[in-house]
Design a protein around this motif. Structure first.
Motif, mmCIF file in Angstrom:
data_model
loop_
_atom_site.group_PDB
_atom_site.id
_atom_site.type_symbol
_atom_site.label_atom_id
_atom_site.label_comp_id
_atom_site.label_asym_id
_atom_site.label_seq_id
_atom_site.Cartn_x
_atom_site.Cartn_y
_atom_site.Cartn_z
ATOM 1 N N GLY A 66 0.821 -1.208 0.000
ATOM 2 C CA GLY A 66 0.000 0.000 0.000
ATOM 3 C C GLY A 66 0.853 1.255 0.000
ATOM 4 O O GLY A 66 2.052 1.208 -0.288
ATOM 5 N N LEU A 69 -0.151 6.938 4.196
ATOM 6 C CA LEU A 69 -0.848 8.223 4.118
ATOM 7 C C LEU A 69 -0.303 9.210 5.134
ATOM 8 O O LEU A 69 -0.138 10.385 4.837
ATOM 9 N N VAL A 87 -0.980 5.493 9.178
ATOM 10 C CA VAL A 87 -2.148 5.100 8.384
ATOM 11 C C VAL A 87 -1.629 4.634 7.037
ATOM 12 O O VAL A 87 -0.844 5.321 6.380
ATOM 13 N N GLU A 89 -2.796 3.135 3.261
ATOM 14 C CA GLU A 89 -3.892 2.971 2.308
ATOM 15 C C GLU A 89 -3.584 1.771 1.416
ATOM 16 O O GLU A 89 -2.504 1.680 0.837
ATOM 17 N N LYS A 92 -7.836 1.119 -1.675
ATOM 18 C CA LYS A 92 -8.728 2.263 -1.421
ATOM 19 C C LYS A 92 -9.342 2.242 -0.018
ATOM 20 O O LYS A 92 -10.373 2.852 0.223
ATOM 21 N N MET A 93 -8.699 1.549 0.900
ATOM 22 C CA MET A 93 -9.133 1.503 2.302
ATOM 23 C C MET A 93 -7.999 2.046 3.166
ATOM 24 O O MET A 93 -6.833 1.767 2.902
ATOM 25 N N GLU A 94 -8.370 2.811 4.198
ATOM 26 C CA GLU A 94 -7.368 3.312 5.131
ATOM 27 C C GLU A 94 -7.246 2.319 6.281
ATOM 28 O O GLU A 94 -8.240 1.965 6.917
ATOM 29 N N ASN A 95 -6.036 1.852 6.532
ATOM 30 C CA ASN A 95 -5.762 0.877 7.574
ATOM 31 C C ASN A 95 -4.894 1.516 8.638
ATOM 32 O O ASN A 95 -3.815 2.026 8.335
ATOM 33 N N GLN A 96 -5.376 1.492 9.882
ATOM 34 C CA GLN A 96 -4.609 2.069 10.983
ATOM 35 C C GLN A 96 -3.643 1.025 11.517
ATOM 36 O O GLN A 96 -4.045 -0.087 11.861
ATOM 37 N N SER A 115 5.419 4.185 -0.960
ATOM 38 C CA SER A 115 4.803 2.889 -1.247
ATOM 39 C C SER A 115 5.555 1.813 -0.464
ATOM 40 O O SER A 115 6.784 1.855 -0.379
#
Length: 126
Positions: A66, A69, A87, A89, A92-96, A115
């Protein structure tokens, strides 16, 4: 008639094809056989699906490929259990990415906009 093996999106099919030499475009005397899957892939088993105990020191790695962010910590910061580290990405999902236990940030290996690959070290805790 010819028997062919065709692969579509990773699935193999065996098909029978009849050659048509008619120039008038009339349909063939026998219909073509419907494609049938050659083999079904076995389901993938996870090596270990049991929950992992929290670590107190070590490397936090990326669970998937990913883009970073934001980074919420810096080298030397003290973090609490479940505190947000960064965070990520992916798809298209934000993962903490959170701290698994109270610890000190030894080194942050990534920056915002970078990346990352699955398994890449993001943060080292001590």
């Amino acid at each position: 008639m010819k028997k062919l093996k065709i692969t579509v999106e990773g699935k193999a099919y065996e098909v029978t094809v009849e050659r048509m030499d008619d120039s008038d475009g009339s349909p063939a005397s026998a219909p073509l056989a419907a494609p049938a899957p050659a083999q079904q892939a076995a389901p993938v088993k996870r090596a270990d699906s049991s929950p992992r105990p929290p670590i107190k020191a070590g490397s936090i790695t990326s669970p998937m490929a990913g883009v970073v962010l934001s980074v919420q910590v810096a080298d030397g910061d003290e973090v609490e259990q479940e505190q947000l580290l960064l965070v990520l990405e992916a798809m298209k999902m934000e993962n903490q990415i959170i701290a698994p236990a109270p610890s000190k940030v030894a080194k942050v290996h990534v920056k915002a906009g970078e990346s990352v690959a699955e398994g890449q070290v993001l943060v080292e805790l001590e």
